[in-house]
Design an enzyme around this catalytic site. Structure first.
Site, PDB file in Angstrom:
ATOM      1  N   GLY A  59       1.038  -0.918   0.267  1.00 57.69           N
ATOM      2  CA  GLY A  59       0.279  -0.235   0.303  1.00 57.69           C
ATOM      3  C   GLY A  59       1.075   1.464  -0.132  1.00 57.69           C
ATOM      4  O   GLY A  59       1.656   1.001  -0.998  1.00 57.69           O
ATOM      5  N   SER A 113       3.533   2.827   2.565  1.00 57.49           N
ATOM      6  CA  SER A 113       3.618   3.324   3.684  1.00 57.49           C
ATOM      7  C   SER A 113       3.461   4.523   4.872  1.00 57.49           C
ATOM      8  O   SER A 113       2.953   4.464   6.389  1.00 57.49           O
ATOM      9  CB  SER A 113       5.635   2.827   4.243  1.00 57.49           C
ATOM     10  OG  SER A 113       5.550   4.180   3.282  1.00 57.49           O
ATOM     11  N   CYS A 125       6.412  -5.143   0.380  1.00 56.46           N
ATOM     12  CA  CYS A 125       6.704  -3.842  -0.352  1.00 56.46           C
ATOM     13  C   CYS A 125       6.140  -2.761   0.768  1.00 56.46           C
ATOM     14  O   CYS A 125       6.853  -2.871   1.687  1.00 56.46           O
ATOM     15  CB  CYS A 125       5.136  -3.694  -1.067  1.00 56.46           C
ATOM     16  SG  CYS A 125       5.395  -2.551  -2.187  1.00 56.46           S
ATOM     17  N   HIS A 148       5.143  -8.742  -4.381  1.00 62.97           N
ATOM     18  CA  HIS A 148       3.963  -8.808  -3.798  1.00 62.97           C
ATOM     19  C   HIS A 148       3.280 -10.032  -3.811  1.00 62.97           C
ATOM     20  O   HIS A 148       2.975 -10.202  -4.961  1.00 62.97           O
ATOM     21  CB  HIS A 148       2.332  -8.094  -4.332  1.00 62.97           C
ATOM     22  CG  HIS A 148       2.606  -6.710  -3.913  1.00 62.97           C
ATOM     23  ND1 HIS A 148       1.972  -5.676  -3.023  1.00 62.97           N
ATOM     24  CD2 HIS A 148       3.793  -4.731  -4.351  1.00 62.97           C
ATOM     25  CE1 HIS A 148       2.358  -4.678  -3.359  1.00 62.97           C
ATOM     26  NE2 HIS A 148       3.318  -4.335  -3.937  1.00 62.97           N
ATOM     27  N   GLU A 154       1.057 -11.553  -3.013  1.00 61.87           N
ATOM     28  CA  GLU A 154      -0.644 -11.856  -3.237  1.00 61.87           C
ATOM     29  C   GLU A 154      -1.406 -11.825  -4.046  1.00 61.87           C
ATOM     30  O   GLU A 154      -2.702 -11.492  -4.487  1.00 61.87           O
ATOM     31  CB  GLU A 154      -0.933 -11.032  -1.867  1.00 61.87           C
ATOM     32  CG  GLU A 154      -0.940  -9.348  -2.051  1.00 61.87           C
ATOM     33  CD  GLU A 154       0.509  -8.577  -1.553  1.00 61.87           C
ATOM     34  OE1 GLU A 154       0.942  -9.494  -1.560  1.00 61.87           O
ATOM     35  OE2 GLU A 154       0.719  -7.485  -1.918  1.00 61.87           O
TER      36      GLU A 154
END
Ligand code: GLN
Length: 196
Positions: A50, A52, A82, A176, A178
């Site tokens: 996302g 930070s 990330c 990532h 995911e």
């Protein structure tokens, strides 16, 4: 542990749903964490990709930053991808004025490091000696330097940069997992949570 571990996903910002799906695919019970009481109830935590700076500010606003630091200090397994890697770094480069992290891994992470060369890219990497894995990098950080207790789990081109590390119960990747449908990193982390 034969019972499925309960793994939280930090859910104030970032790609939460994709991590929940990947955790369920490896047999973990996944729950969203937005409040300190929810954090208390998990065996491990994922901090997603996302932004930070937004994560840091929201974690402060929702009074989650200190509880996160406490649980990590007391040995809770955590995995950051990330932006989540940035959040787990003890020190960062390229942060905004005053940007804080949760910390835990003795490393310097450079924000938007690959971004100066290419904004987003994919590469085949060897994660933790488990064979080849497709990795997606989006304005990704890399590990600039680290202490001797930190183990390198993957490197990537361009530049043979360090993109995955582990220090005890803490895991971080620049990429990532995911987003690819390859749940290798999630199964590795779920195993870490079972062991700790
Ligand atoms: N560049 C972002 C940050 O600094 C991280 C990007 C990502 O998580 N895809 O937080």
């Amino acid at each position: 542990m034969t019972i499925a571990p309960t793994i939280g996903v930090f859910a104030l910002q970032g790609d939460v749903r994709e991590h929940v799906r990947a955790l369920e695919a490896v047999g973990a019970k996944a729950v969203a964490v937005r409040r300190p009481a929810e954090l208390e109830a998990v065996d491990g935590l994922i901090i997603p990709g996302g932004e930070s700076t937004t994560m840091w500010k929201l974690a402060e606003t929702f009074e989650l930053l200190e509880p996160l630091r406490m649980r990590i200090k007391s040995g809770m397994p955590a995995y950051g991808s990330c932006a989540g890697m940035i959040m787990l770094a003890d020190r960062i480069e390229g942060g905004i004025e005053g940007q804080q992290t949760i910390g835990g891994i003795d490393m310097v992470v450079r924000r938007n490091a690959f971004g100066r060369q290419v904004d987003s890219f994919e590469a085949d990497i060897d994660f933790a000696g488990r064979g080849e894995m497709r990795a997606i990098f989006i304005r990704a950080p890399w590990v600039e330097s680290m202490g001797s207790d930190v183990e390198v789990l993957a490197r990537a081109e361009p530049g043979d940069r360090i993109v995955a590390v582990r220090q005890g119960p803490l895991l971080a990747t620049s990429f990532h997992p995911e987003l690819t449908g390859d749940v290798g990193v999630h199964s590795y982390f779920a195993e870490m949570v079972r062991e700790f």
